[in-house]
Scaffold this motif. Structure first.
Motif, short mmCIF file in Angstrom:
data_model
loop_
_atom_site.label_atom_id
_atom_site.label_comp_id
_atom_site.label_asym_id
_atom_site.label_seq_id
_atom_site.Cartn_x
_atom_site.Cartn_y
_atom_site.Cartn_z
N SER A 50 -0.53 -8.60 -3.73
CA SER A 50 -1.86 -8.24 -4.06
C SER A 50 -2.32 -6.69 -3.58
O SER A 50 -1.35 -5.94 -2.56
N LYS A 51 -3.39 -6.07 -4.00
CA LYS A 51 -3.63 -4.91 -3.67
C LYS A 51 -3.99 -4.67 -2.21
O LYS A 51 -3.76 -3.42 -1.57
N GLU A 52 -4.48 -5.68 -1.78
CA GLU A 52 -4.97 -5.67 -0.21
C GLU A 52 -3.76 -5.68 0.79
O GLU A 52 -3.79 -4.82 1.52
N ALA A 53 -2.76 -6.31 0.25
CA ALA A 53 -1.26 -6.28 0.99
C ALA A 53 -0.57 -4.90 0.97
O ALA A 53 -0.21 -4.60 2.01
N ILE A 54 -0.73 -4.45 -0.48
CA ILE A 54 -0.08 -2.99 -0.57
C ILE A 54 -0.92 -2.03 0.20
O ILE A 54 -0.34 -1.12 0.92
N ASP A 55 -2.23 -1.80 0.12
CA ASP A 55 -2.97 -1.06 1.03
C ASP A 55 -2.84 -1.26 2.38
O ASP A 55 -2.95 -0.32 3.25
N LYS A 56 -2.64 -2.40 3.02
CA LYS A 56 -2.43 -2.59 4.42
C LYS A 56 -1.16 -1.75 4.75
O LYS A 56 -1.00 -1.24 5.74
N VAL A 57 -0.06 -2.06 3.86
CA VAL A 57 1.23 -1.54 4.41
C VAL A 57 1.27 0.02 4.04
O VAL A 57 1.66 0.65 4.99
N ARG A 58 0.35 0.55 3.27
CA ARG A 58 0.13 1.94 3.02
C ARG A 58 -0.15 2.72 4.13
O ARG A 58 0.02 3.73 4.71
N LYS A 59 -1.32 1.87 4.63
CA LYS A 59 -2.21 2.66 5.61
C LYS A 59 -1.26 2.64 6.89
O LYS A 59 -1.43 3.67 7.33
N GLY A 60 -0.49 1.57 7.26
CA GLY A 60 0.61 1.65 8.23
C GLY A 60 1.40 2.74 8.13
O GLY A 60 1.83 3.37 9.14
N PHE A 61 2.06 2.82 7.14
CA PHE A 61 3.16 3.43 6.58
C PHE A 61 2.74 5.25 7.01
O PHE A 61 3.44 5.67 7.54
N GLU A 62 1.54 5.36 6.17
CA GLU A 62 1.12 6.65 6.21
C GLU A 62 0.64 7.15 7.74
O GLU A 62 0.75 8.23 8.02
#
Length: 443
Positions: A422-434
């Motif tokens: 889901s977009k929500e799951a990807i955005d959560k990972v992206r935020k932590g990664f960045e």
């Protein structure tokens, strides 16, 4: 003693020697013993069996004979043994499988154990006198030390590797780390060895499965405190049925319980020990050091992991494998198709690893060597192989796609496979990664 001076020296260090129990006391052959032979004008037997040990250690052998350990030789009629003998080869089974599980002892023309069946200290060895097992599997000859039997390395002779990695899991766990750090505080040679009283640094395998607490005595029935079975494709909670003839067997909690006095397996039911009671016995060990809240919440985490493995992977895959066999996409014979090997390793290797990891608090074995590999092999090996066997017969993958829709799609945990992350799951990972590596670092 001149022939085996090393063994004699070990015996001299033993409790046996201190009580004037010598070689002949253990090795003497009684009239009618099949393996008796003349040695220096006396009849002796090479193999000392649990029945022999029971002359002095009756209580311990009475507990050991119906145990999981004593029944280790039952592998001789299992898929594991079929794989070993047919796909591997009998010499590999003799030097490998049977050295842990035990062999059926056979004699040559001179009443000596054959090379195919001896030496063997397998935990479930099937002896000529009808007894099962080998006390020296844990209490190594000829010192027969209780301290040695308490060592995790003793259990590690058999309980390690991809299908039963208990020793590796233990060493990774906080318990294993503490044992390695404070081994000299464990009081291993103490005759009385009660957890929380005689030692507090850490538990060993023996602590949890066999040794005394302030409310329980020592037991040589290693399954007495086990409430889940973590061995088969699908785990179940187990009630224990004890019989009048001294035997016992596990009964999955999903099956109806007999009543005391009912006929069962050639005897009658003497006692029923529920899986809840077995768990309470193990919790009693834990609470020698921990609060009931910590113990109960550990079991909640453990149960949740086993349920996840069962419900998300094991039950639906097992059901699909049965449908593939019934419909003729794979044969009833084991191990003749790649998909069967993949499923075997999913439950027999990674599935067992993740369940044991959770049971013994080994996080790396629970995740990276466990459920991660269960998932990886399910999605990227087993499913493609299922589609391949269906395509080979039908020229399309409809039957496989229908099975996935029937068994996987209703399970929320598989939604990502059908619909993507889901977009929500990807955005959560992206935020932590960045936050860790800088903006734009996750492409």
């Amino acid at each position: 003693m001149d022939e085996t001076p090393g063994l004699a020296r070990e015996w001299k260090k033993s409790t046996h020697a201190g009580k004037d129990i010598d070689c002949y006391d253990c090795h003497k052959a009684l009239p009618g013993d099949k393996d008796g032979y003349l040695h220096h004008k006396v009849m002796i037997a090479t193999i000392v069996t649990p029945k022999d040990c029971a002359a002095c250690h009756e209580k311990e052998v009475t507990q050991q004979q119906p145990s999981h350990h004593a029944k280790g030789g039952q592998i001789l009629a299992s898929l594991d043994n079929l794989m070993g003998e047919v796909i591997g080869g009998l010499p590999a089974v003799n030097a490998g499988c049977r050295q842990c599980h035990g062999s059926v002892v056979e004699l040559d023309a001179k009443n000596m154990p054959t090379a195919e069946t001896w030496p063997n200290t397998g935990i479930g060895r099937i002896n000529l006198d009808g007894s099962k097992g080998s006390c020296s599997a844990c209490h190594g000859r000829h010192r027969f030390s209780a301290a040695q039997a308490r060592e995790p390395d003793t259990c590690g002779k058999c309980h390690l590797g991809p299908d039963h990695p208990q020793k590796e899991v233990y060493e990774e766990s906080k318990h294993g780390i503490l044992f390695a750090s404070f081994r000299d505080e464990m009081n291993m040679k103490s005759k009385k060895w009660v957890v929380g009283v005689d030692y507090t640094a850490a538990p060993t395998c023996a602590t949890c499965h066999m040794s005394a607490t302030q409310t329980q005595g020592v037991t040589h029935d290693v399954g007495d405190r086990i409430s889940w079975t973590l061995r088969p494709p699908i785990s179940q909670k187990l009630n224990m049925i004890k019989l009048e003839n001294g035997d016992e067997f596990d009964l999955p909690a999903s099956q109806p319980l007999p009543k005391v006095g009912d006929a069962a397996k050639g005897s009658t039911v003497k006692q029923i020990v529920s899986w809840q009671k077995r768990r309470e016995k193990m919790k009693d060990v834990c609470m020698a050091c921990h609060t009931d809240r910590q113990v109960n919440q550990h079991y909640e985490q453990f149960d949740n992991l086993v349920d996840l493995y069962n419900d998300k992977f094991a039950k639906p895959i097992a059901a699909m494998m049965e449908e593939l066999k019934k419909a003729g996409y794979i044969t009833p014979a084991p191990f003749d198709e790649k998909i069967e090997w993949t499923w075997w390793e999913i439950w027999h290797h990674e599935g067992r690893t993740t369940r044991h990891g959770a049971a013994m608090m080994g996080p790396d074995y629970t995740w990276w060597h466990g459920i991660y590999e269960v998932a990886q092999h399910t999605y990227f090996l087993w499913i493609p192989e299922m589609k391949e066997v269906v395509m080979k017969k039908d020229g399309n993958t409809k039957f496989a796609d229908d099975l996935l829709a029937k068994y996987f799609k209703p399970i929320d945990g598989h939604d990502w496979y059908f619909n993507g992350l889901s977009k929500e799951a990807i955005d959560k990972v992206r935020k932590g990664f960045e936050e860790r590596y800088g903006k734009g670092s996750l492409k």
